[in-house]
Write a protein that holds these residues in place. Structure first.
Motif, PDB file in Angstrom:
ATOM      1  N   THR A   1     -12.161   6.430   4.491  1.00  0.00           N
ATOM      2  CA  THR A   1     -12.134   6.430   5.961  1.00  0.00           C
ATOM      3  C   THR A   1     -11.813   7.819   6.503  1.00  0.00           C
ATOM      4  OG1 THR A   1     -11.442   4.113   5.978  1.00  0.00           O
ATOM      5  CG2 THR A   1     -11.050   5.393   7.975  1.00  0.00           C
ATOM      6  N   ALA A   2     -10.817   8.480   5.896  1.00  0.00           N
ATOM      7  CA  ALA A   2     -10.428   9.816   6.359  1.00  0.00           C
ATOM      8  C   ALA A   2     -11.548  10.824   6.139  1.00  0.00           C
ATOM      9  CB  ALA A   2      -9.156  10.264   5.642  1.00  0.00           C
TER      10      ALA A   2
ATOM     11  N   PRO B   1       0.812  -1.233   0.000  1.00  0.00           N
ATOM     12  CA  PRO B   1       0.000   0.000   0.000  1.00  0.00           C
ATOM     13  C   PRO B   1       0.835   1.268   0.000  1.00  0.00           C
ATOM     14  CG  PRO B   1      -0.800  -1.597   1.625  1.00  0.00           C
ATOM     15  CD  PRO B   1       0.523  -2.100   1.131  1.00  0.00           C
ATOM     16  N   GLN B   2       2.066   1.200   0.494  1.00  0.00           N
ATOM     17  CA  GLN B   2       2.898   2.399   0.548  1.00  0.00           C
ATOM     18  C   GLN B   2       3.266   2.899  -0.845  1.00  0.00           C
ATOM     19  OE1 GLN B   2       6.247   1.509   3.021  1.00  0.00           O
ATOM     20  NE2 GLN B   2       5.042   1.374   4.908  1.00  0.00           N
TER      21      GLN B   2
ATOM     22  N   SER C   1      -8.377  14.713   2.892  1.00  0.00           N
ATOM     23  CA  SER C   1      -8.313  13.621   3.846  1.00  0.00           C
ATOM     24  C   SER C   1      -7.304  13.864   4.949  1.00  0.00           C
ATOM     25  CB  SER C   1      -7.963  12.312   3.113  1.00  0.00           C
ATOM     26  OG  SER C   1      -8.904  12.047   2.096  1.00  0.00           O
TER      27      SER C   1
ATOM     28  N   LEU D   1      -2.549  10.834  -0.170  1.00  0.00           N
ATOM     29  CA  LEU D   1      -3.963  10.926   0.124  1.00  0.00           C
ATOM     30  C   LEU D   1      -4.550  12.188  -0.490  1.00  0.00           C
ATOM     31  CD1 LEU D   1      -4.095   9.858   3.869  1.00  0.00           C
ATOM     32  CD2 LEU D   1      -4.623   8.476   1.858  1.00  0.00           C
TER      33      LEU D   1
ATOM     34  N   HIS E   1      -6.924   0.067  -2.160  1.00  0.00           N
ATOM     35  CA  HIS E   1      -6.412   0.511  -0.863  1.00  0.00           C
ATOM     36  C   HIS E   1      -6.469   2.034  -0.758  1.00  0.00           C
ATOM     37  CE1 HIS E   1      -3.859   0.657   2.708  1.00  0.00           C
ATOM     38  NE2 HIS E   1      -3.157   1.602   2.106  1.00  0.00           N
ATOM     39  N   TRP E   2      -6.079   2.729  -1.800  1.00  0.00           N
ATOM     40  CA  TRP E   2      -6.087   4.192  -1.811  1.00  0.00           C
ATOM     41  C   TRP E   2      -7.494   4.728  -1.598  1.00  0.00           C
ATOM     42  CZ3 TRP E   2      -8.250   7.753  -5.315  1.00  0.00           C
ATOM     43  CH2 TRP E   2      -7.796   9.076  -5.179  1.00  0.00           C
TER      44      TRP E   2
ATOM     45  N   VAL F   1      -8.569   4.144   2.146  1.00  0.00           N
ATOM     46  CA  VAL F   1      -7.942   5.069   3.102  1.00  0.00           C
ATOM     47  C   VAL F   1      -8.591   6.446   3.012  1.00  0.00           C
ATOM     48  CG1 VAL F   1      -5.798   6.274   3.671  1.00  0.00           C
ATOM     49  CG2 VAL F   1      -5.765   3.819   3.167  1.00  0.00           C
ATOM     50  N   ASN F   2      -8.810   6.925   1.801  1.00  0.00           N
ATOM     51  CA  ASN F   2      -9.422   8.243   1.631  1.00  0.00           C
ATOM     52  C   ASN F   2     -10.862   8.260   2.120  1.00  0.00           C
ATOM     53  OD1 ASN F   2      -7.728  10.407   0.081  1.00  0.00           O
ATOM     54  ND2 ASN F   2      -7.210   8.457  -0.885  1.00  0.00           N
TER      55      ASN F   2
END
Length: 689
Positions: free
Chosen positions: A271-272, A158-159, A168, A164, A264-265, A268-269
């Motif tokens: 959720t933020a 994911p890194q 976010s 982001l 994954h990207w 994460v966004n």
């Protein structure tokens, strides 16, 4: 060219009747071929046919067992061999060469056996080695498409994803509200509400009303109509800007084939932004309460301003109004700043919710796309199994074996991830894949992957033979081809003169280019077919007669058993002249198709509603009349055969035997003849078992 399938080609249906029919056909063909019989016929609506010419120059026969004793799997396979042989002879360079060679030995077709059967029979065997180039490319493409899907859906670090979304990050909401709360020049919108100088010059009784009008106009014209409009426009600009940035970031991941990273990207966004929405919702509630409270304070200040001119001491009244006015304007400034902050917060919350909704939509689309890719992978796996399980024709050997597919795939397959990225670039867009069926996605990937394996299309069948089986010599391949192309008949050469030495045999190999073939010098004739996928061999044998065929004896035996009581021939001159009327009359009495009423005999019709036909008074007269009625004889035999089929031969035989042994005939000559005829029929019936 005549093409005849022998009864053995129909093993599942072969029986006494078919063998007897084969024997009758042999007799008629032999008579026609040797000019001993003419063919005459009259068809409805056309001229009569009267021909003394042979039906064909020679006949190719096909059996279920070849000359090596191997069985063909079905009559369909035998029919396929016959059809392909006729095509080769009529439409290919191989067949043309064979026919030209055979013309030099036409004498083998003009002889005859000691029993008088012409030697006009031939047969053929053929075999094909095929390199199905397009099938090999397709199978490699199917396999590579599965690898491409695996690369697209494989988990990654994911890194490696892009940064982001700006919205976010921590503290993004404060920055967003500042960006929204900007004027046309980009500077922050600040509100300072001061009393006009002219207001202080008014009579003190007019000041409260004029001040209220001034503040109301300021809120309406400056706050609502000007500043709110500027903030909405600024929010729209920010929305477009953020949408472009998000779209570019997501598309960069998808175009690179990093579907797992994109998933994954997005997560994460989302959720933020969900956290940002919760924070902004709380802030909106707080500001709403604050603005409501401040508006109440403003209302109280307005009421105090209206009461301020009511003081007793006149010189103190203007000071009281000025003080109330200052308080009123201060409260108005507080409300104005809070309204701008509230509006900025509402617009920021709307922007975040819009972005969150867009990301959630993209996440659902990506989930659907990944599911479609997994389904496409399953479709490809099933299709690959179907391609690998394709059955070969009876005379064709395909080189598309697993080891050949493995070789070409290992040689030409590129990096699956890079080829998947290329397939994405060549397609209508990844977003549209989610709207397509798994098969459509699979076929798009196959089409893109096919370009990787295009060099396979430049290979010929001989290239492949040398490539994978170079240790085998051309002579070894010829030996295999000869074994595969065995003549398609079951012939006993010992029945031929000199053990078959007089037979004319030809063996031709069709290759893409005879001048450059690996089979040059193999000792057999080569013909150029220009077909780069096939090596075709054709073997033909001419000069045999029907009585040299091994099953001929079986046909003869079946014919002798059936012909006396069942018509087998088509040509009139072969119709049997034997009078079977007594036998049919006797069997008719046994099975009640003929019955006696007093001294009269009658034919009982199959239809019970029809009247019986009177034959004559007494057995002699009735038999004489029955002998002249061929239609009645056929009707009786057809009904009796149907009844025997239904009841079984054992029950019918018992019934016939009981009638033969019923009482004594004495000096009744006619009855004795009828019983002897019935006994002969009984013996024929038992022989057929």
């Amino acid at each position: 060219i005549g093409a005849l399938l022998l009864p053995g080609a129909f093993r599942e249906h072969e029986g006494q009747q078919m063998r007897a029919n084969a024997r009758s056909l042999v007799e008629e063909i032999n008579a026609l071929m040797q000019g001993k019989q003419r063919f005459t016929a009259a068809y409805p609506g056309s001229e009569p046919v009267d021909s003394v010419e042979p039906p064909f120059d020679y006949a190719l026969i096909f059996d279920s067992i070849d000359e090596h004793g191997r069985n063909w799997p079905s009559h369909g396979a035998v029919c396929g061999l016959a059809a392909q042989t006729l095509w080769l002879l009529a439409s290919s360079a191989v067949g043309m060469h064979q026919i030209n060679s055979m013309l030099n030995k036409l004498d083998v077709l003009t002889g005859h056996s000691e029993a008088g059967y012409g030697s006009y029979l031939g047969t053929a065997g053929q075999a094909t080695i095929r390199f199905p180039r397009h099938e090999v490319v397709e199978r490699c493409s199917v396999r590579h498409s599965q690898a491409m899907i695996a690369a697209l859906t494989a988990p990654r670090d994911p890194q490696q994803t892009l940064p982001l979304s700006p919205l976010s990050a921590a503290g993004a909401q404060s920055a967003l509200r500042r960006q929204v709360q900007a004027g046309e020049d980009g500077a922050p919108i600040n509100v300072t509400l001061t009393a006009p100088a002219a207001l202080d010059q008014l009579p003190i009784e007019e000041i409260p009303l004029r001040a209220r009008g001034y503040v109301d106009s300021f809120f309406r014209l400056r706050i609502s109509e000007k500043y709110f409009a500027q903030m909405k426009s600024q929010a729209a600009v920010l929305a477009r800007q953020h949408a472009q940035e998000l779209g570019a970031q997501l598309n960069s991941l998808l175009a690179a084939g990093r579907f797992d990273a994109a998933h994954h990207w997005l997560g994460v966004n989302i959720t933020a932004l969900e956290a940002q929405v919760r924070t902004l919702t709380q802030e909106q509630a707080r500001l709403g309460d604050e603005v409501q409270q401040q508006q109440q304070h403003l209302q109280s200040a307005a009421e105090a301003l209206e009461r301020s001119p009511e003081g007793i001491i006149s010189f103190l009244r203007r000071g009281a109004v000025r003080s109330a006015l200052s308080t009123y304007l201060a409260e108005a400034n507080t409300v104005a700043r809070s309204l701008l902050e509230q509006r900025a917060t509402d617009l920021a919350a709307e922007l975040v919710r819009q972005q969150l909704a867009w990301l959630q939509t993209q996440a659902r689309t990506l989930d659907l796309l990944i599911a479609r890719l997994h389904q496409a992978h399953e479709w490809l796996a099933t299709y690959e199994m179907a391609l690998a399980g394709r059955s070969e024709g009876g005379v064709e050997r395909s080189l598309a074996r697993p080891e050949l597919i493995d070789y070409f795939y290992g040689r030409y397959a590129g990096a699956a991830a890079a080829d998947a990225q290329l397939a994405i670039a060549q397609g209508p867009g990844v977003a549209r894949w989610a709207q397509q069926s798994p098969e459509q996605i699979a076929r798009h990937l196959m089409q893109s992957a096919a370009a990787t394996f295009a060099p396979i299309l430049q290979c010929t069948v001989e290239d492949v033979l040398q490539l994978l089986w170079g240790e085998r010599s051309a002579e070894q391949w010829v030996g295999r081809l000869k074994a595969w192309a065995a003549a398609a008949w079951n012939i006993d050469r010992s029945l031929l003169k000199s053990g078959g030495a007089a037979l004319a045999s030809f063996f031709t190999i069709g290759v893409p280019d005879a001048a450059a073939s690996i089979f040059v010098g193999c000792g057999h004739t080569l013909v150029s077919t220009r077909d780069v996928e096939r090596i075709i061999v054709l073997r033909t044998v001419y000069g045999a007669s029907f009585d040299a065929l091994k099953p001929f004896v079986l046909w003869q035996r079946a014919y002798e058993r059936i012909a006396p009581y069942r018509p087998l021939h088509v040509l009139r001159n072969f119709h049997l002249r034997d009078d079977r009327s007594e036998q049919i009359f006797a069997v008719g009495l046994i099975f009640d198709s003929i019955y006696q009423d007093h001294s009269w005999y009658y034919h009982r019709p199959a239809d019970p509603l029809r009247q019986s036909i009177r034959l004559g008074n007494g057995r002699t007269n009735a038999l004489a009349a029955f002998r002249q009625r061929g239609d009645l004889q056929r009707d009786v035999m057809e009904r009796i055969e149907a009844q025997i089929t239904a009841d079984g031969v054992s029950q019918a035989a018992a019934r016939i035997e009981a009638w033969i042994n019923e009482g004594s005939a004495g000096d009744d000559e006619v009855l004795n003849r009828l019983r002897m005829a019935a006994r002969a029929y009984l013996q024929q019936l038992r022989d057929l078992r």
